[in-house]
Design an enzyme around this catalytic site. Structure first.
Site, PDB file in Angstrom:
ATOM      1  N   ILE A  14      -9.879 -11.402  32.954  1.00 42.94           N
ATOM      2  CA  ILE A  14     -10.611 -10.140  33.160  1.00 42.94           C
ATOM      3  C   ILE A  14      -9.660  -8.938  33.196  1.00 42.94           C
ATOM      4  O   ILE A  14     -10.087  -7.808  32.935  1.00 42.94           O
ATOM      5  CB  ILE A  14     -11.441 -10.229  34.460  1.00 42.94           C
ATOM      6  CG1 ILE A  14     -12.599  -9.242  34.437  1.00 42.94           C
ATOM      7  CG2 ILE A  14     -10.579 -10.032  35.708  1.00 42.94           C
ATOM      8  CD1 ILE A  14     -13.636  -9.493  35.539  1.00 42.94           C
ATOM      9  N   ASN A  16       1.014 -20.412  37.880  1.00 41.76           N
ATOM     10  CA  ASN A  16       1.570 -19.948  39.142  1.00 41.76           C
ATOM     11  C   ASN A  16       1.122 -20.916  40.235  1.00 41.76           C
ATOM     12  O   ASN A  16      -0.075 -21.144  40.410  1.00 41.76           O
ATOM     13  CB  ASN A  16       1.073 -18.526  39.449  1.00 41.76           C
ATOM     14  CG  ASN A  16       1.535 -17.514  38.415  1.00 41.76           C
ATOM     15  OD1 ASN A  16       2.633 -17.636  37.886  1.00 41.76           O
ATOM     16  ND2 ASN A  16       0.700 -16.535  38.112  1.00 41.76           N
ATOM     17  N   GLY A  23       2.733 -16.008  42.907  1.00 42.92           N
ATOM     18  CA  GLY A  23       1.751 -15.089  42.337  1.00 42.92           C
ATOM     19  C   GLY A  23       0.356 -15.660  42.167  1.00 42.92           C
ATOM     20  O   GLY A  23      -0.500 -15.009  41.568  1.00 42.92           O
ATOM     21  N   GLN A  24       0.127 -16.883  42.669  1.00 41.15           N
ATOM     22  CA  GLN A  24      -1.218 -17.445  42.522  1.00 41.15           C
ATOM     23  C   GLN A  24      -2.198 -16.714  43.442  1.00 41.15           C
ATOM     24  O   GLN A  24      -1.938 -16.555  44.647  1.00 41.15           O
ATOM     25  CB  GLN A  24      -1.225 -18.945  42.851  1.00 41.15           C
ATOM     26  CG  GLN A  24      -2.575 -19.595  42.547  1.00 41.15           C
ATOM     27  CD  GLN A  24      -2.564 -21.109  42.726  1.00 41.15           C
ATOM     28  OE1 GLN A  24      -1.579 -21.702  43.167  1.00 41.15           O
ATOM     29  NE2 GLN A  24      -3.675 -21.727  42.367  1.00 41.15           N
ATOM     30  N   HIS A  28      -5.081 -23.190  37.056  1.00 42.18           N
ATOM     31  CA  HIS A  28      -5.262 -22.545  35.758  1.00 42.18           C
ATOM     32  C   HIS A  28      -3.906 -22.309  35.118  1.00 42.18           C
ATOM     33  O   HIS A  28      -2.924 -22.035  35.796  1.00 42.18           O
ATOM     34  CB  HIS A  28      -6.022 -21.218  35.890  1.00 42.18           C
ATOM     35  CG  HIS A  28      -5.452 -20.276  36.916  1.00 42.18           C
ATOM     36  ND1 HIS A  28      -5.682 -20.438  38.266  1.00 42.18           N
ATOM     37  CD2 HIS A  28      -4.658 -19.186  36.796  1.00 42.18           C
ATOM     38  CE1 HIS A  28      -5.053 -19.474  38.928  1.00 42.18           C
ATOM     39  NE2 HIS A  28      -4.418 -18.704  38.063  1.00 42.18           N
ATOM     40  N   HIS A  68      -2.070 -19.845  32.375  1.00 42.67           N
ATOM     41  CA  HIS A  68      -2.189 -18.590  31.637  1.00 42.67           C
ATOM     42  C   HIS A  68      -1.579 -18.787  30.252  1.00 42.67           C
ATOM     43  O   HIS A  68      -0.409 -19.192  30.142  1.00 42.67           O
ATOM     44  CB  HIS A  68      -1.382 -17.475  32.309  1.00 42.67           C
ATOM     45  CG  HIS A  68      -1.822 -17.124  33.699  1.00 42.67           C
ATOM     46  ND1 HIS A  68      -2.553 -15.995  33.980  1.00 42.67           N
ATOM     47  CD2 HIS A  68      -1.613 -17.732  34.893  1.00 42.67           C
ATOM     48  CE1 HIS A  68      -2.771 -15.914  35.288  1.00 42.67           C
ATOM     49  NE2 HIS A  68      -2.205 -16.953  35.864  1.00 42.67           N
TER      50      HIS A  68
END
Ligand code: 5GP
Ligand code: ZN
Length: 112
Positions: free
Chosen positions: A31, A85, A91-92, A98, A100
């Site tokens: 998003i 992450n 940074g999660q 998931h 990236h």
């Protein structure tokens, strides 16, 4: 898990722009893209983070990695990065595993 954002996205309860879908894996566009191509590839099964993936999840994790490469190939990305992450310090922010898939621009190394 009904209160998990990505479980709800995978179930179609929250709209997303799909990039790939099968009975085990869902891929959709981020998003808030950090690159011209920014796709998230997730298992439909709720696994909070990579460190929580057990021996029974190996096949799924392998499929996610192979699927990300196939998506990149289909999009004709000549270079890209696939990153997960793991944990807040890395940074999660969404605690459903998931990967990236980032591409479409030069990617610096090392990451922050
Ligand atoms: P993390 O920071 O956990 O590694 O990555 C979470 C990613 O999910 C972020 O890149 C963020 O932009 C994306 N994201 C968060 N909420 C949504 C959403 O509702 N829909 C989509 N498509 N992506 C989201
Ligand atoms: Zn989940």
């Amino acid at each position: 898990m009904s209160d998990c954002l990505f479980c709800r996205i995978a179930a179609g309860e929250i709209p997303s722009k799909a990039a790939y879908s099968d009975d085990r894996i869902y891929a959709f566009h981020d998003i808030a893209p950090k690159a011209p191509t920014h796709i998230l590839v997730i298992p439909r099964k709720h696994i909070p983070k990579l460190a929580d993936a057990g021996p029974e999840d190996r096949e799924t994790v392998g499929e996610i990695v192979a699927r990300a490469a196939a998506i990149a190939r289909d999009l004709k990305l000549d270079h890209y990065r696939l990153v997960a992450n793991n944990g807040e310090g890395a940074g999660q922010t969404v605690f459903h595993l998931h990967f990236h898939l980032l591409g479409g621009r030069a990617l610096g190394w090392p990451p922050g």
